[in-house]
Scaffold this motif. Structure first.
Motif, short mmCIF file in Angstrom:
data_model
loop_
_atom_site.label_atom_id
_atom_site.label_comp_id
_atom_site.label_asym_id
_atom_site.label_seq_id
_atom_site.Cartn_x
_atom_site.Cartn_y
_atom_site.Cartn_z
N VAL A 152 0.82 -1.21 0.00
CA VAL A 152 0.00 0.00 0.00
C VAL A 152 0.85 1.26 0.00
CG1 VAL A 152 -0.20 -0.03 2.52
CG2 VAL A 152 -1.94 1.13 1.14
N VAL A 153 2.02 1.25 0.65
CA VAL A 153 2.88 2.44 0.68
C VAL A 153 3.41 2.75 -0.71
CG1 VAL A 153 4.96 3.45 1.67
CG2 VAL A 153 3.50 2.01 3.09
N ARG A 154 3.87 1.73 -1.40
CA ARG A 154 4.35 1.93 -2.77
C ARG A 154 3.23 2.42 -3.68
NH1 ARG A 154 7.88 -3.66 -3.54
NH2 ARG A 154 9.76 -2.98 -2.41
N VAL A 155 2.03 1.88 -3.47
CA VAL A 155 0.90 2.27 -4.30
C VAL A 155 0.58 3.75 -4.13
CG1 VAL A 155 -1.57 1.93 -4.68
CG2 VAL A 155 -0.08 -0.04 -4.34
N VAL A 156 0.54 4.21 -2.89
CA VAL A 156 0.20 5.61 -2.63
C VAL A 156 1.26 6.53 -3.21
CG1 VAL A 156 -0.12 7.32 -0.82
CG2 VAL A 156 -1.15 5.05 -0.57
N VAL A 157 2.53 6.21 -2.99
CA VAL A 157 3.62 7.06 -3.49
C VAL A 157 3.61 7.13 -5.01
CG1 VAL A 157 6.12 7.34 -3.62
CG2 VAL A 157 5.05 6.70 -1.45
N VAL B 254 2.79 10.47 -7.36
CA VAL B 254 3.84 10.97 -8.24
C VAL B 254 3.39 10.90 -9.70
CG1 VAL B 254 6.18 10.53 -9.08
CG2 VAL B 254 5.69 10.42 -6.64
N THR B 255 2.73 9.82 -10.08
CA THR B 255 2.25 9.68 -11.45
C THR B 255 1.19 10.72 -11.78
OG1 THR B 255 2.68 7.30 -11.35
CG2 THR B 255 1.24 8.08 -13.10
N ASP B 256 0.25 10.93 -10.87
CA ASP B 256 -0.79 11.94 -11.10
C ASP B 256 -0.18 13.33 -11.26
OD1 ASP B 256 -2.69 10.00 -10.99
OD2 ASP B 256 -3.27 10.39 -8.91
N LEU B 257 0.84 13.63 -10.44
CA LEU B 257 1.47 14.94 -10.52
C LEU B 257 2.20 15.13 -11.85
CD1 LEU B 257 2.04 17.56 -8.96
CD2 LEU B 257 4.10 16.49 -8.05
N LEU B 258 2.94 14.11 -12.28
CA LEU B 258 3.67 14.21 -13.54
C LEU B 258 2.73 14.31 -14.73
CD1 LEU B 258 6.59 11.68 -12.94
CD2 LEU B 258 6.67 14.17 -12.83
N LEU B 259 1.67 13.52 -14.73
CA LEU B 259 0.71 13.59 -15.82
C LEU B 259 -0.01 14.93 -15.84
CD1 LEU B 259 -0.87 10.01 -15.76
CD2 LEU B 259 0.94 10.89 -17.22
N LEU B 260 -0.29 15.48 -14.66
CA LEU B 260 -0.92 16.80 -14.61
C LEU B 260 0.00 17.86 -15.18
CD1 LEU B 260 -3.21 18.68 -13.70
CD2 LEU B 260 -2.11 18.77 -11.44
N PHE B 261 1.29 17.81 -14.82
CA PHE B 261 2.25 18.77 -15.37
C PHE B 261 2.35 18.62 -16.89
CE2 PHE B 261 4.77 19.17 -11.17
CZ PHE B 261 3.86 20.11 -10.73
N GLY B 262 2.32 17.37 -17.37
CA GLY B 262 2.37 17.16 -18.81
C GLY B 262 1.17 17.75 -19.53
N LYS B 263 -0.03 17.55 -18.98
CA LYS B 263 -1.23 18.12 -19.59
C LYS B 263 -1.19 19.64 -19.56
CE LYS B 263 -4.24 14.23 -18.38
NZ LYS B 263 -5.43 13.81 -17.61
N LEU B 264 -0.77 20.22 -18.44
CA LEU B 264 -0.69 21.67 -18.35
C LEU B 264 0.32 22.23 -19.34
CD1 LEU B 264 -0.85 22.26 -14.48
CD2 LEU B 264 -2.66 22.58 -16.16
N LEU B 265 1.42 21.53 -19.53
CA LEU B 265 2.43 21.98 -20.47
C LEU B 265 1.90 21.97 -21.90
CD1 LEU B 265 5.37 22.86 -20.97
CD2 LEU B 265 5.97 20.44 -21.15
N VAL B 266 1.21 20.90 -22.27
CA VAL B 266 0.68 20.80 -23.63
C VAL B 266 -0.43 21.83 -23.86
CG1 VAL B 266 -0.56 19.31 -25.23
CG2 VAL B 266 1.33 18.39 -23.88
N VAL B 267 -1.38 21.88 -22.93
CA VAL B 267 -2.50 22.80 -23.09
C VAL B 267 -2.04 24.25 -23.04
CG1 VAL B 267 -4.68 23.56 -22.08
CG2 VAL B 267 -4.14 21.13 -22.18
N GLY B 268 -1.12 24.57 -22.10
CA GLY B 268 -0.61 25.92 -22.01
C GLY B 268 0.19 26.32 -23.25
N GLY B 269 0.99 25.39 -23.76
CA GLY B 269 1.76 25.68 -24.97
C GLY B 269 0.87 25.94 -26.17
N VAL B 270 -0.17 25.12 -26.34
CA VAL B 270 -1.10 25.32 -27.45
C VAL B 270 -1.87 26.63 -27.28
CG1 VAL B 270 -3.18 24.41 -28.54
CG2 VAL B 270 -1.31 22.88 -27.96
N GLY B 271 -2.24 26.96 -26.03
CA GLY B 271 -2.96 28.21 -25.80
C GLY B 271 -2.12 29.43 -26.12
N VAL B 272 -0.87 29.43 -25.69
CA VAL B 272 0.01 30.57 -25.97
C VAL B 272 0.30 30.68 -27.47
CG1 VAL B 272 2.33 31.48 -25.59
CG2 VAL B 272 1.04 30.54 -23.68
N LEU B 273 0.56 29.53 -28.10
CA LEU B 273 0.84 29.54 -29.53
C LEU B 273 -0.36 30.02 -30.34
CD1 LEU B 273 2.88 28.85 -31.77
CD2 LEU B 273 1.94 26.54 -31.78
#
Length: 299
Positions: free
Chosen positions: A175-180, A184-203
């Motif tokens: 359970v500890v490995r699962v939570v960590v 971490v995966t949710d945070l990285l995927l969120l950053f990836g989506k924000l980067l793509v969406v923000g880049g397309v919006g600015v462009l």
């Protein structure tokens, strides 16, 4: 209302009698609508389950290949798709049915809440909010359990109930490995989506406002209201990014479950070597004693 249909035939009249309300179709109309809604929810959940199981089968075939990349199938995605359709259609339909029942319960509860808003009873509203919160949590849990059950189905080919039990017990033992990893995966995927969406919006902003400096031939004509195409571009980028990053999320979950299963079933000896990659073995400080020749199948 009756109207003459032809001036040459004064006796010919068009008379509207009204729609029938006692026929077989009319009596079954409401039931047919219910069946349609149930079928829609069930079909959508089954299609999503099919995609998850196919991706899990493709990623699992990579992990359980002992000699990488030699033992990896030539067309892992196509093989996983055919294998899922042939052997696991019923398991996916059963998992989709469980999720559909919870979603239908949420829809019914939303309808009841909409009807009770006229009464403005604070006690009833509080009880309804508690029920809605419980069903929302139950739906999230069912989705989490189904997702991991489909991964175990893709790995071992067992039925839905056994796969769901095995996946849940395996995750609870780690359970500890699962939570960590989940956070971490949710945070990285969120950053990836924000980067793509923000880049397309600015462009798109610089493109539709004519500030890119591409030249007269490539620049778009000035728009009176450029926020609408910008919002459409951002919405499209969000949809596309969510689709692509969901594949990465399924890859992470599948490899993580395979990793946990590999640690529990194998110990690095000659009889039970680890199937994880060499880089992962070095990170964990583990090693295989002596890989036996021809060891390339799943455990």
């Amino acid at each position: 209302m009756a109207q003459p249909t032809n001036s040459s035939c004064p006796g010919l009249m068009c008379v509207f009698q009204g729609y029938l309300s006692t026929g077989l179709v009319q009596r079954s109309l409401f039931n047919l609508q219910i069946y349609g809604v149930l079928g829609l929810f069930w079909t959508l959940n089954w299609v999503l389950a099919l995609g998850q199981c196919v991706l899990a089968g493709a990623f699992a075939s990579f992990y359980w290949a002992f000699h990488k990349p030699r033992d990896i199938p030539t067309f892992p995605l196509g093989a996983a798709f055919l294998r899922t359709l042939r052997y696991h259609t019923g398991s996916l339909a059963f998992g989709a049915l469980i999720l559909m029942l919870v979603q239908i319960a949420r829809v019914i509860l939303e309808y009841i809440d909409h009807k009770l808003r006229v009464a403005q009873n604070p006690v009833a509203r509080c009880i309804m909010c508690c029920f809605k919160c419980c069903l929302w949590c139950l739906e999230k849990f069912i989705k989490f359990l189904n997702r991991n059950a489909y991964i175990m189905i893709a790995i071992y080919g067992k039925n839905f109930c056994v796969s769901a039990r095995d996946a849940f017990m395996l995750l609870m033992r780690n359970v500890v490995r699962v939570v960590v990893l989940d956070k971490v995966t949710d945070l990285l995927l969120l950053f990836g989506k924000l980067l793509v969406v923000g880049g397309v919006g600015v462009l798109s902003f610089f493109l539709f406002t004519g500030r890119l400096g591409l030249g007269q031939d490539l620049e778009s004509r000035p728009l009176n209201y450029y926020w609408l195409p910008i919002m459409i571009a951002v919405l499209g980028a969000h949809v596309v990014a969510s689709g692509f990053f969901s594949v990465f999320g399924m890859c992470v979950d599948t490899l993580f479950l395979c990793f946990l299963e590999d640690l529990e079933r194998n110990d690095g000896s000659a009889a039970r070597p680890y199937f994880m990659s060499k880089a992962l073995l070095q990170i964990l400080g583990k090693k295989n004693a002596a890989p036996p020749a021809g060891k390339g199948k799943k455990p």
